[in-house]
Design an enzyme around this catalytic site. Structure first.
Site, mmCIF file in Angstrom:
data_model
loop_
_atom_site.group_PDB
_atom_site.id
_atom_site.type_symbol
_atom_site.label_atom_id
_atom_site.label_comp_id
_atom_site.label_asym_id
_atom_site.label_seq_id
_atom_site.Cartn_x
_atom_site.Cartn_y
_atom_site.Cartn_z
ATOM 1 N NE ARG A 1 -21.658 2.879 -16.450
ATOM 2 C CZ ARG A 1 -22.570 3.563 -15.747
ATOM 3 N NH1 ARG A 1 -23.756 3.828 -16.268
ATOM 4 N NH2 ARG A 1 -22.296 3.975 -14.533
ATOM 5 C CD GLU B 1 -21.548 8.057 -20.966
ATOM 6 O OE1 GLU B 1 -21.385 8.645 -19.881
ATOM 7 O OE2 GLU B 1 -22.419 7.204 -21.136
ATOM 8 C CG HIS C 1 -24.616 8.920 -18.134
ATOM 9 N ND1 HIS C 1 -23.435 8.232 -18.149
ATOM 10 C CD2 HIS C 1 -25.351 8.354 -17.144
ATOM 11 C CE1 HIS C 1 -23.450 7.287 -17.221
ATOM 12 N NE2 HIS C 1 -24.609 7.357 -16.582
HETATM 13 N N1 LIG Z 1 -28.065 5.831 -16.943
HETATM 14 C C1 LIG Z 1 -27.875 6.057 -15.685
HETATM 15 O O1 LIG Z 1 -27.720 7.178 -15.257
HETATM 16 C C2 LIG Z 1 -27.854 4.909 -14.728
HETATM 17 C C3 LIG Z 1 -28.394 5.054 -13.449
HETATM 18 C C4 LIG Z 1 -28.366 3.954 -12.591
HETATM 19 C C5 LIG Z 1 -27.793 2.759 -13.007
HETATM 20 N N2 LIG Z 1 -27.254 2.699 -14.242
HETATM 21 C C6 LIG Z 1 -26.664 1.473 -14.731
HETATM 22 O O2 LIG Z 1 -27.672 0.485 -14.812
HETATM 23 C C7 LIG Z 1 -27.132 -0.798 -14.602
HETATM 24 C C8 LIG Z 1 -27.972 -1.531 -13.570
HETATM 25 O O3 LIG Z 1 -27.968 -0.859 -12.340
HETATM 26 P P1 LIG Z 1 -28.647 -1.548 -11.072
HETATM 27 O O4 LIG Z 1 -28.617 -0.555 -9.982
HETATM 28 O O5 LIG Z 1 -29.931 -2.136 -11.447
HETATM 29 O O6 LIG Z 1 -27.597 -2.684 -10.768
HETATM 30 P P2 LIG Z 1 -27.901 -4.112 -10.153
HETATM 31 O O7 LIG Z 1 -26.588 -4.649 -9.746
HETATM 32 O O8 LIG Z 1 -28.965 -4.004 -9.123
HETATM 33 O O9 LIG Z 1 -28.468 -4.964 -11.360
HETATM 34 C C9 LIG Z 1 -27.674 -5.449 -12.396
HETATM 35 C C10 LIG Z 1 -28.223 -6.818 -12.757
HETATM 36 O O10 LIG Z 1 -27.563 -7.248 -13.934
HETATM 37 C C11 LIG Z 1 -27.425 -8.637 -13.820
HETATM 38 N N3 LIG Z 1 -26.441 -9.146 -14.755
HETATM 39 C C12 LIG Z 1 -25.096 -9.255 -14.596
HETATM 40 N N4 LIG Z 1 -24.562 -9.812 -15.688
HETATM 41 C C13 LIG Z 1 -25.571 -10.038 -16.550
HETATM 42 C C14 LIG Z 1 -25.659 -10.602 -17.861
HETATM 43 N N5 LIG Z 1 -24.546 -11.017 -18.492
HETATM 44 N N6 LIG Z 1 -26.856 -10.702 -18.442
HETATM 45 C C15 LIG Z 1 -27.965 -10.269 -17.807
HETATM 46 N N7 LIG Z 1 -27.948 -9.741 -16.570
HETATM 47 C C16 LIG Z 1 -26.774 -9.620 -15.949
HETATM 48 C C17 LIG Z 1 -27.087 -8.858 -12.379
HETATM 49 O O11 LIG Z 1 -27.352 -10.173 -11.962
HETATM 50 C C18 LIG Z 1 -27.979 -7.861 -11.700
HETATM 51 O O12 LIG Z 1 -29.187 -8.454 -11.286
HETATM 52 C C19 LIG Z 1 -25.674 -0.551 -14.206
HETATM 53 O O13 LIG Z 1 -24.876 -0.670 -15.357
HETATM 54 C C20 LIG Z 1 -25.654 0.874 -13.766
HETATM 55 O O14 LIG Z 1 -24.400 1.437 -13.889
HETATM 56 C C21 LIG Z 1 -27.285 3.737 -15.110
HETATM 57 O O1 LIG Z 2 -24.184 4.131 -12.621
HETATM 58 C C1 LIG Z 2 -24.845 5.088 -12.269
HETATM 59 O O2 LIG Z 2 -25.157 5.297 -11.089
HETATM 60 C C2 LIG Z 2 -25.351 6.017 -13.301
HETATM 61 O O3 LIG Z 2 -24.803 5.759 -14.526
HETATM 62 C C3 LIG Z 2 -25.269 7.442 -12.928
HETATM 63 O O4 LIG Z 2 -24.064 8.024 -13.304
HETATM 64 P P1 LIG Z 2 -23.799 9.541 -12.931
HETATM 65 O O5 LIG Z 2 -23.550 9.586 -11.461
HETATM 66 O O6 LIG Z 2 -22.604 9.940 -13.697
HETATM 67 O O7 LIG Z 2 -25.007 10.304 -13.297
#
Ligand SMILES: NC(=O)c1ccc[n+]([C@@H]2O[C@H](COP(=O)([O-])OP(=O)(O)OC[C@H]3O[C@@H](n4cnc5c(N)ncnc54)[C@H](O)[C@@H]3O)[C@@H](O)[C@H]2O)c1
Ligand SMILES: O=C(O)[C@H](O)COP(=O)(O)O
Length: 635
Positions: A323, A352, A371
């Site tokens: 994020r 965004e 994104h």
């Molecule tokens: N760019 C995209 O399109 C996209 C896609 C999927 C996920 N994401 C983002 O990626 C991130 C991770 O997703 P995920 O599915 O792995 O989630 P997840 O919940 O499986 O993993 C997140 C991890 O972060 C850890 N965490 C929490 N606070 C923390 C801190 N202060 N320092 C270090 N670690 C910490 C948690 O313990 C957890 O293990 C989320 O922010 C999600 O929104 C983005």
């Molecule tokens: O948190 C997520 O799952 C990702 O950031 C994906 O976001 P989106 O659904 O807007 O692509």
């Protein structure tokens, strides 16, 4: 004919009532269109309809739940299966608003269940205008589901489905306050996000995007775009959850040494992948590449700032597919300008889309994508199905496995607790009616007697339903499993629990439930126990909730219909006298039980009645000379 529900049906029906927030915290006299099911069966066919016109009011909700649990035989209780048979009212299909592009497979599933309104790019005002006509809302990261949205929903919105992982665009606090369930799709885009992280890492290291742009501008700059190798370098994965660990796995395949920081990650998971878990400081100080994978929370907001950049290795490279808000973007520009950060590859931004003139986006050492982490065909189909199933389940009253703001309770647990949940709500409802108006309830204690090991007895549902029973009659808030604890806290109500292990059969989860309200006056003094608390206790007998104790008096009355409690001199003829008065005003007595402490002294008569006796009838009961006090209670 009444019959026993299947565990699944009983659980699902119960979930409906637990999650029902139909009229929610705005107008509770409105009819519910989701709350309850009524069923009757004739030989093989089952007619179902939602009680569209049933008002979800404190006085009728419990008995309806009870009815349903007793009569539903087997049912597929989806909206779409509602049929108009023999004049039975059809259920209106729920309306599901999809505010961002969702995969077709998910949309097909939703369409088979409800009316699906795909309205993309709604302004906040348009979203608020539409939402009061919707039962569910499905969003991705582009829709801000704010408090205003929940307010505008006027209680109709029951579930928000986030088609993805991050729920930072949903006001969870407001959702909880309004009793709206929030579910997400946490697994289907993990690989896509991890692959995008690796794509950004490798393309950044070799200047792919910049070189591509320069060639398209007619240039051939081989010496400008000399990259850095990955093998043997150290990558710090910040946030070792689903995406972080998949990135780590892939990075190791590229010959990178991977360390990770995550205060909550289990060490054995890291060990299994061959990753060392280290402190935040150690991670940022030693890494050549830092890849961010933590959620955006108050604790992680701008955690990468001037101070943290200053502690990084000079020439570090940063990747962010988590994020944008975890980075102070102005500080990152400064770190890029000073050379602390050699390059950054960013998929996500604080705002965004970011402003067109964003210094960060325009920076020549920064690679950006809009994104796209979750944007593969495969991930989008998977996410769409995952969220559609979760939303349909939630609209069916199921507690989703991906609920973000409610406890997750397996169906078998729900099924087993079903009659106790009804008992808990009725005891709460009775107890609060025993309080003298204006007493100000602050402390409620729920005592569960059970032969089960306390660890194997999940009382969250029971506590929520006692809370529901107590709060709903004295407030304008509809309580469900989502908002029970919050609402109690809001009202300054402290609900404590005590478990008493008894030596009986552990076959039943609970032997009895007692509700005590302390430091209040009672309009029925006999309900006060020796310690001065209002105290009532109940049990489930043959699947039916019974009131078994009032204050120090044992009674035994089935908690169906309404209840009259009389304290009287224990003498012959009392049942007849009161029964006659009720009979004369056509009030049907369903149960009667007399409990006394000492023979021929005081006794409590508990009378179950189908109808509410009118004022005149109540006055006549009060005038019976041996009756010292009496109270009429609605269940
Ligand atoms: N760019 C995209 O399109 C996209 C896609 C999927 C996920 N994401 C983002 O990626 C991130 C991770 O997703 P995920 O599915 O792995 O989630 P997840 O919940 O499986 O993993 C997140 C991890 O972060 C850890 N965490 C929490 N606070 C923390 C801190 N202060 N320092 C270090 N670690 C910490 C948690 O313990 C957890 O293990 C989320 O922010 C999600 O929104 C983005
Ligand atoms: O948190 C997520 O799952 C990702 O950031 C994906 O976001 P989106 O659904 O807007 O692509």
């Amino acid at each position: 004919m009444a019959s026993t529900p299947s565990p699944r049906t009983a659980a699902t029906t119960l979930q409906n009532s637990l999650l029902s927030s139909s009229s929610s915290s705005v107008n509770h006299n409105k009819p519910s269109n989701l709350s309850f099911l009524h069923a009757s069966s004739n030989s093989s066919s089952l007619k179902l309809f939602h009680s569209v016109s049933a008002s979800f009011s404190p006085s009728n909700s419990s008995s309806t739940i009870c009815n349903v649990i007793k009569t539903v035989e087997s049912a597929d209780i989806s909206f779409s299966n509602a049929r108009d048979l023999d004049g039975v009212v059809s259920i209106p299909k729920p309306t599901i608003l999809v505010s961002e592009k969702l995969g077709e497979a998910g949309l097909d599933l939703l369409r088979s269940f409800g009316n699906v309104d795909c309205s993309y790019d709604l302004s906040p005002q348009d979203l608020c205008a539409k939402i009061s006509l919707c039962d569910a809302l499905i969003v991705r990261s582009g829709t801000k589901v704010t408090r205003e949205v929940f307010e505008a929903a006027q209680g109709r919105l029951k579930v928000v489905g986030r088609a993805g992982v991050g729920i930072d665009n949903v006001d969870l606090q407001a959702a909880t306050e309004f009793g709206c369930l929030v579910v997400n799709a946490p697994t289907a885009n993990t690989i896509a996000a991890a692959e995008h992280g690796i794509a950004l890492l490798t393309s950044m290291a070799r200047n792919v995007a910049q070189a591509d742009a320069s060639m398209k501008a007619g240039k051939w700059l081989r010496s400008k775009y000399v990259g850095v190798s990955l093998v043997g370098k150290t990558l710090a994965v910040m946030g070792f959850g689903k995406v972080g660990s998949e990135v780590a796995r892939r990075a190791k395949g590229l010959g990178i040494h991977v360390i990770a920081h995550d205060p909550y990650a289990p060490a054995d998971r890291a060990r299994a992948i061959g990753v060392d878990l280290v402190s935040f400081e150690q991670a940022i100080a030693t890494a050549d590449f830092v890849s961010l994978h933590m959620p955006l929370t108050p604790a992680t907001k701008k955690v990468f700032n001037d101070d943290t950049f200053a502690k990084m290795k000079k020439g570090v490279r940063l990747i962010n597919v988590a994020r944008g808000g975890v980075i102070d973007e102005d500080a990152l520009v400064r770190a890029l300008d000073s050379g602390i950060v050699a390059q950054a590859a960013l998929d996500v931004f604080t705002v965004e889309p970011p402003p067109k003139d964003s210094k960060l986006v325009q920076h020549e050492n920064v690679t950006v994508t809009p994104h796209l982490g979750a944007s593969t065909k495969e991930a989008q189909e998977g996410v769409a199905i995952e969220i559609a199933e979760a939303v349909v389940g939630a609209l069916n009253g199921e507690l989703s496995a991906t609920a973000v703001n409610a406890p997750m309770v397996p169906p078998e647990v729900l099924s087993e607790l079903a009659p106790y949940v009804v008992l808990a709500e009725k005891l709460g409802r009775l107890a609060v009616q025993l309080v003298t108006g204006g007493s100000g309830i602050q402390n409620v204690k729920v005592v569960y007697k059970s032969a089960r090991d306390p660890d194997s007895l999940d009382t969250r549902l029971l506590r929520a339903m006692v809370t529901k029973g107590i709060i709903e009659p004295i407030s304008d808030t509809i309580i469900n499993l989502v908002n029970a604890d919050f609402s109690a806290k809001q009202k300054g109500l402290r609900i404590s629990e005590e478990r008493v292990i008894v030596d009986s059969s552990p076959e039943y989860p609970v032997e009895s439930i007692q509700v005590q309200i302390s430091n209040v006056q009672s309009r029925f003094a006999s309900a006060l126990s020796e310690n001065g608390n209002i105290s009532i206790e109940g049990k489930v007998k043959y699947g039916v909730p019974h009131l078994t104790r009032v204050g120090s008096f044992s009674v035994d009355v089935s908690l169906e219909g309404n209840l009259i409690l009389c304290k009287q001199v224990d003498q012959p003829g009392m049942i007849g006298q009161v029964g006659n008065i009720l009979g004369e005003s056509n009030v049907n007595v369903s149960f009667m039980s007399v409990g006394r402490t000492v023979r021929r002294k005081q006794a409590i008569m508990a009378i179950g009645v189908d109808e509410e006796p009118n004022k005149d009838t109540q006055k006549k009961i009060g005038e019976v000379s041996a009756i010292e006090e009496f109270v009429f209670l609605k269940l």
